[in-house]
Design a protein around this motif. Sequence first.
Motif, PDB file in Angstrom:
ATOM      1  N   ALA A   1      -1.826  -4.505   3.605  1.00 17.96           N
ATOM      2  CA  ALA A   1      -0.970  -3.085   5.062  1.00 17.96           C
ATOM      3  C   ALA A   1      -1.127  -5.033   6.112  1.00 17.96           C
ATOM      4  CB  ALA A   1      -2.033  -2.939   5.738  1.00 17.96           C
TER       5      ALA A   1
ATOM      6  N   ASN B   1      -7.608  -4.631   4.801  1.00 19.69           N
ATOM      7  CA  ASN B   1      -6.523  -3.941   4.495  1.00 19.69           C
ATOM      8  C   ASN B   1      -5.945  -4.915   4.024  1.00 19.69           C
ATOM      9  OD1 ASN B   1      -7.162  -1.000   6.100  1.00 19.69           O
ATOM     10  ND2 ASN B   1      -8.122  -2.424   7.085  1.00 19.69           N
TER      11      ASN B   1
ATOM     12  N   GLN C   1       4.507  -1.138   8.207  1.00 24.27           N
ATOM     13  CA  GLN C   1       3.210   0.054   8.529  1.00 24.27           C
ATOM     14  C   GLN C   1       3.246   0.602   9.852  1.00 24.27           C
ATOM     15  OE1 GLN C   1       0.777   0.492   6.092  1.00 24.27           O
ATOM     16  NE2 GLN C   1       1.631  -1.143   4.516  1.00 24.27           N
ATOM     17  N   ASP C   2       1.822   1.464  10.185  1.00 25.55           N
ATOM     18  CA  ASP C   2       2.241   2.117  11.477  1.00 25.55           C
ATOM     19  C   ASP C   2       1.452   1.872  12.711  1.00 25.55           C
ATOM     20  OD1 ASP C   2       2.040   3.773  13.424  1.00 25.55           O
ATOM     21  OD2 ASP C   2       0.920   5.527  12.204  1.00 25.55           O
TER      22      ASP C   2
ATOM     23  N   SER D   1       1.190  -1.204  -0.082  1.00 24.78           N
ATOM     24  CA  SER D   1      -0.475  -0.133  -0.229  1.00 24.78           C
ATOM     25  C   SER D   1       1.164   1.189  -0.257  1.00 24.78           C
ATOM     26  CB  SER D   1      -0.901  -0.438   1.257  1.00 24.78           C
ATOM     27  OG  SER D   1      -0.764  -0.122   2.599  1.00 24.78           O
TER      28      SER D   1
ATOM     29  N   LYS E   1       0.676   4.220   4.505  1.00 19.47           N
ATOM     30  CA  LYS E   1       1.336   3.869   6.065  1.00 19.47           C
ATOM     31  C   LYS E   1      -0.493   3.601   6.616  1.00 19.47           C
ATOM     32  CE  LYS E   1       5.735   3.661   6.632  1.00 19.47           C
ATOM     33  NZ  LYS E   1       6.792   3.893   8.071  1.00 19.47           N
ATOM     34  N   THR E   2      -0.664   2.111   7.432  1.00 20.36           N
ATOM     35  CA  THR E   2      -1.791   2.111   7.600  1.00 20.36           C
ATOM     36  C   THR E   2      -2.127   2.118   9.277  1.00 20.36           C
ATOM     37  OG1 THR E   2      -3.549   1.085   6.154  1.00 20.36           O
ATOM     38  CG2 THR E   2      -4.174   0.057   7.680  1.00 20.36           C
TER      39      THR E   2
ATOM     40  N   ASP F   1       1.836  -6.666   4.966  1.00 20.37           N
ATOM     41  CA  ASP F   1       2.828  -6.210   5.546  1.00 20.37           C
ATOM     42  C   ASP F   1       2.914  -6.244   7.173  1.00 20.37           C
ATOM     43  OD1 ASP F   1       3.707  -5.157   2.633  1.00 20.37           O
ATOM     44  OD2 ASP F   1       2.687  -3.088   3.846  1.00 20.37           O
TER      45      ASP F   1
END
Length: 354
Positions: free
Chosen positions: A267, A264, A84-85, A51, A54-55, A270
């Motif tokens: 995400a 998602n 990601q976050d 993505s 960042k999710t 990831d």
Amino acid sequence: MKGSRAMKRLACGAAGLMLVLALLPGCAGSTPATATAAGTTAAATPSVEPSAVKTTIRIASLKGPTTMGLVKLTSDAEAGQGKQDYEASMYGTPDEIVPQLMKGDVDVALLPANLASVLYNKLEATPGSQLEVAAINTLGMLEVLESGDTVKTIADLKGKTIYSTGKGASPEYVLDYLLKQNGLDPATDVSVEYKSEATEVAAVLASTPGAIGVLPQPYVTVLKAKSPAIRTALTLTDEWAKLTKDSQMVTGVLVVRRAFADANPAAFADFLTDYKASTEFTNTNPAQAAPLIAAVGIVPSAQVAEAAIPACNITYIVGAALKTTLSGYLKVLFAADPASVGGSLPGDDFYFGS
């Protein structure tokens, strides 16, 4: 970067653990251990297009080996290196996590294996709360400890008082199963006193001559390092293997809310990549992982953390191997007590990617 808050949450959640460990005789400088699961196979993480933005992924974990396998991910997130976050919080008991899953306030959680099945059965009728198991993160790590020398077999527990943690979770049901299979009635032949956290059991063992308790790693390593009179009487993984050669004792799993994973996919893919790398880092680089484990307060020192890692059975099992291993474990528990898995065995949709 929200990753910086992740480490703060882990450290704050561990403060209570540090305080209780400090109360154990001489335990202020010790740390629990973590072990690698030898011989297990892990399927590749599903390939999904990355993505662009960042999710935020909200993660809830428990004190102990499951979070020991997570520390590299949270450390990288703090440094802005996560794919990601990640916002991670650590808790002392599963009861603190379950309500958040039910409300959708957590996306990913690291839970006892049987509890994941219980929640699957409970939440299937709750829109947005359905769960899938995406990985096995820890295998058997429970031990019967004794401040004495009277217990050599499960049968020797007859007439004893056993202190344990994990009521309603894997420790209770595994112990009950092993007692019954060895001819003991958990309700009449032994007295099991459940404590809310492993540190409470450790404190009883450290202060009570002759006490018997069930503890997981890394608390076993911490306690034995500072209390030489305490020994491992039985390893429940070994006792399980004597009875059920076609299954493994699964301790912990990683679950995801189905709605989150469906919304998602890139995400979450990831996250699985980062989480797999984090567990591998802990197992293959214990000297480097140990300071991260100590820094978030899981154990009181890097030295203890490094000593504990080989005993914690931290692993990463996904895909077909996940389904085979976990379903085999749940079938044994179900046959012994259907309530231990929520009344019925989960369907195929319990297993992520099935």
